[in-house]
Design a protein around this motif. Sequence first.
Motif, PDB file in Angstrom:
ATOM      1  N   GLU A 273       0.816  -1.210   0.000  1.00 35.36           N
ATOM      2  CA  GLU A 273       0.000   0.000   0.000  1.00 35.36           C
ATOM      3  C   GLU A 273       0.856   1.270   0.000  1.00 35.36           C
ATOM      4  O   GLU A 273       0.462   2.295  -0.536  1.00 35.36           O
ATOM      5  N   PHE A 274       2.049   1.226   0.579  1.00 33.48           N
ATOM      6  CA  PHE A 274       2.885   2.441   0.640  1.00 33.48           C
ATOM      7  C   PHE A 274       3.351   2.866  -0.755  1.00 33.48           C
ATOM      8  O   PHE A 274       3.643   4.038  -0.986  1.00 33.48           O
ATOM      9  N   LEU A 275       3.428   1.924  -1.717  1.00 29.80           N
ATOM     10  CA  LEU A 275       3.836   2.276  -3.074  1.00 29.80           C
ATOM     11  C   LEU A 275       2.767   3.113  -3.769  1.00 29.80           C
ATOM     12  O   LEU A 275       3.086   3.951  -4.602  1.00 29.80           O
ATOM     13  N   LYS A 276       1.504   2.893  -3.415  1.00 32.16           N
ATOM     14  CA  LYS A 276       0.429   3.678  -3.995  1.00 32.16           C
ATOM     15  C   LYS A 276       0.543   5.134  -3.574  1.00 32.16           C
ATOM     16  O   LYS A 276       0.256   6.042  -4.364  1.00 32.16           O
ATOM     17  N   SER A 277       0.977   5.390  -2.357  1.00 32.37           N
ATOM     18  CA  SER A 277       1.108   6.773  -1.896  1.00 32.37           C
ATOM     19  C   SER A 277       2.309   7.469  -2.556  1.00 32.37           C
ATOM     20  O   SER A 277       2.318   8.676  -2.698  1.00 32.37           O
ATOM     21  N   LEU A 278       3.316   6.725  -2.974  1.00 31.03           N
ATOM     22  CA  LEU A 278       4.480   7.311  -3.634  1.00 31.03           C
ATOM     23  C   LEU A 278       4.213   7.595  -5.106  1.00 31.03           C
ATOM     24  O   LEU A 278       4.754   8.543  -5.657  1.00 31.03           O
ATOM     25  N   GLY A 279       3.403   6.760  -5.718  1.00 31.82           N
ATOM     26  CA  GLY A 279       3.160   6.898  -7.151  1.00 31.82           C
ATOM     27  C   GLY A 279       2.007   7.826  -7.449  1.00 31.82           C
ATOM     28  O   GLY A 279       1.531   8.569  -6.604  1.00 31.82           O
ATOM     29  N   GLY A 280       1.594   7.783  -8.684  1.00 29.35           N
ATOM     30  CA  GLY A 280       0.458   8.594  -9.093  1.00 29.35           C
ATOM     31  C   GLY A 280       0.889   9.965  -9.581  1.00 29.35           C
ATOM     32  O   GLY A 280       2.060  10.302  -9.614  1.00 29.35           O
ATOM     33  N   GLU A 281      -0.112  10.774  -9.922  1.00 26.23           N
ATOM     34  CA  GLU A 281       0.179  12.091 -10.483  1.00 26.23           C
ATOM     35  C   GLU A 281       0.736  13.053  -9.446  1.00 26.23           C
ATOM     36  O   GLU A 281       1.605  13.870  -9.749  1.00 26.23           O
ATOM     37  N   ASN A 282       0.270  12.969  -8.235  1.00 23.86           N
ATOM     38  CA  ASN A 282       0.693  13.920  -7.208  1.00 23.86           C
ATOM     39  C   ASN A 282       1.615  13.282  -6.179  1.00 23.86           C
ATOM     40  O   ASN A 282       1.885  13.886  -5.153  1.00 23.86           O
ATOM     41  N   GLY A 283       2.099  12.122  -6.465  1.00 28.48           N
ATOM     42  CA  GLY A 283       2.938  11.428  -5.502  1.00 28.48           C
ATOM     43  C   GLY A 283       4.357  11.944  -5.498  1.00 28.48           C
ATOM     44  O   GLY A 283       4.790  12.737  -6.337  1.00 28.48           O
ATOM     45  N   ALA A 284       5.116  11.502  -4.493  1.00 25.39           N
ATOM     46  CA  ALA A 284       6.503  11.937  -4.332  1.00 25.39           C
ATOM     47  C   ALA A 284       7.375  11.439  -5.477  1.00 25.39           C
ATOM     48  O   ALA A 284       8.269  12.151  -5.931  1.00 25.39           O
ATOM     49  N   LEU A 285       7.113  10.230  -5.946  1.00 25.05           N
ATOM     50  CA  LEU A 285       7.938   9.705  -7.036  1.00 25.05           C
ATOM     51  C   LEU A 285       7.693  10.442  -8.343  1.00 25.05           C
ATOM     52  O   LEU A 285       8.613  10.613  -9.141  1.00 25.05           O
ATOM     53  N   GLY A 286       6.482  10.918  -8.554  1.00 21.63           N
ATOM     54  CA  GLY A 286       6.191  11.681  -9.759  1.00 21.63           C
ATOM     55  C   GLY A 286       6.976  12.986  -9.783  1.00 21.63           C
ATOM     56  O   GLY A 286       7.556  13.366 -10.797  1.00 21.63           O
ATOM     57  N   GLY A 287       7.003  13.670  -8.665  1.00 15.57           N
ATOM     58  CA  GLY A 287       7.769  14.911  -8.567  1.00 15.57           C
ATOM     59  C   GLY A 287       9.259  14.666  -8.680  1.00 15.57           C
ATOM     60  O   GLY A 287       9.985  15.417  -9.343  1.00 15.57           O
ATOM     61  N   LEU A 288       9.720  13.605  -8.027  1.00 14.38           N
ATOM     62  CA  LEU A 288      11.139  13.253  -8.084  1.00 14.38           C
ATOM     63  C   LEU A 288      11.531  12.874  -9.510  1.00 14.38           C
ATOM     64  O   LEU A 288      12.597  13.253  -9.986  1.00 14.38           O
ATOM     65  N   GLY A 289      10.644  12.178 -10.202  1.00 17.91           N
ATOM     66  CA  GLY A 289      10.913  11.826 -11.595  1.00 17.91           C
ATOM     67  C   GLY A 289      11.015  13.050 -12.474  1.00 17.91           C
ATOM     68  O   GLY A 289      11.846  13.122 -13.381  1.00 17.91           O
ATOM     69  N   SER A 290      10.176  14.040 -12.212  1.00 12.85           N
ATOM     70  CA  SER A 290      10.233  15.285 -12.987  1.00 12.85           C
ATOM     71  C   SER A 290      11.547  16.016 -12.748  1.00 12.85           C
ATOM     72  O   SER A 290      12.164  16.542 -13.678  1.00 12.85           O
ATOM     73  N   VAL A 291      11.986  16.040 -11.499  1.00  9.23           N
ATOM     74  CA  VAL A 291      13.257  16.703 -11.174  1.00  9.23           C
ATOM     75  C   VAL A 291      14.416  15.975 -11.837  1.00  9.23           C
ATOM     76  O   VAL A 291      15.301  16.598 -12.441  1.00  9.23           O
ATOM     77  N   ILE A 292      14.430  14.666 -11.758  1.00  8.03           N
ATOM     78  CA  ILE A 292      15.499  13.874 -12.372  1.00  8.03           C
ATOM     79  C   ILE A 292      15.475  14.041 -13.890  1.00  8.03           C
ATOM     80  O   ILE A 292      16.511  14.178 -14.537  1.00  8.03           O
ATOM     81  N   GLY A 293      14.277  14.065 -14.467  1.00  5.44           N
ATOM     82  CA  GLY A 293      14.157  14.283 -15.904  1.00  5.44           C
ATOM     83  C   GLY A 293      14.678  15.654 -16.313  1.00  5.44           C
ATOM     84  O   GLY A 293      15.341  15.807 -17.338  1.00  5.44           O
ATOM     85  N   GLY A 294      14.381  16.658 -15.502  1.00  7.23           N
ATOM     86  CA  GLY A 294      14.872  18.007 -15.781  1.00  7.23           C
ATOM     87  C   GLY A 294      16.391  18.078 -15.689  1.00  7.23           C
ATOM     88  O   GLY A 294      17.051  18.714 -16.521  1.00  7.23           O
ATOM     89  N   LEU A 295      16.960  17.418 -14.682  1.00  7.68           N
ATOM     90  CA  LEU A 295      18.421  17.390 -14.556  1.00  7.68           C
ATOM     91  C   LEU A 295      19.059  16.653 -15.736  1.00  7.68           C
ATOM     92  O   LEU A 295      20.105  17.066 -16.237  1.00  7.68           O
ATOM     93  N   GLY A 296      18.419  15.595 -16.163  1.00  9.54           N
ATOM     94  CA  GLY A 296      18.926  14.869 -17.334  1.00  9.54           C
ATOM     95  C   GLY A 296      18.883  15.735 -18.584  1.00  9.54           C
ATOM     96  O   GLY A 296      19.806  15.708 -19.403  1.00  9.54           O
ATOM     97  N   GLY A 297      17.821  16.510 -18.736  1.00  9.06           N
ATOM     98  CA  GLY A 297      17.717  17.420 -19.871  1.00  9.06           C
ATOM     99  C   GLY A 297      18.796  18.490 -19.839  1.00  9.06           C
ATOM    100  O   GLY A 297      19.398  18.826 -20.864  1.00  9.06           O
ATOM    101  N   LEU A 298      19.075  19.040 -18.655  1.00  8.29           N
ATOM    102  CA  LEU A 298      20.140  20.040 -18.523  1.00  8.29           C
ATOM    103  C   LEU A 298      21.505  19.440 -18.845  1.00  8.29           C
ATOM    104  O   LEU A 298      22.328  20.077 -19.511  1.00  8.29           O
ATOM    105  N   TYR A 299      21.734  18.233 -18.346  1.00  8.67           N
ATOM    106  CA  TYR A 299      23.014  17.564 -18.614  1.00  8.67           C
ATOM    107  C   TYR A 299      23.181  17.293 -20.112  1.00  8.67           C
ATOM    108  O   TYR A 299      24.246  17.506 -20.680  1.00  8.67           O
ATOM    109  N   GLY A 300      22.117  16.868 -20.773  1.00  9.71           N
ATOM    110  CA  GLY A 300      22.164  16.624 -22.210  1.00  9.71           C
ATOM    111  C   GLY A 300      22.418  17.913 -22.986  1.00  9.71           C
ATOM    112  O   GLY A 300      23.197  17.931 -23.937  1.00  9.71           O
TER     113      GLY A 300
END
Length: 82
Positions: free
Chosen positions: A3-30
């Motif tokens: 059940e704790f994975l459901k709270s991390l995922g989703g549109e407003n979850g912590a992993l979604g935001g973290l994924g956006s940050v990591i994606g942005g850093l990857g874009g800057l590095y590229g």
Amino acid sequence: MWEFLKSLGGENGALGGLGSVIGGLGGLYGAYNQQKMAKNNFNLQKEAFNYNKMLSEEERKRRDMTDRAINQAFANSTLSKM
């Protein structure tokens, strides 16, 4: 149990935001690496241009020297005195 994975995922979850940050850093590095490669490519193009310019200048000097030699040979020949 999972059940704790459901709270991390989703549109407003912590992993979604973290994924956006990591994606942005990857874009800057590229983008940074692309800019470095563009500078390197520009420097290689400048070197190639300078090399070709040097070759053309040498060819021009050779032609001028040949023209002067031909003109001098004609001036020293008996044909020019007729």
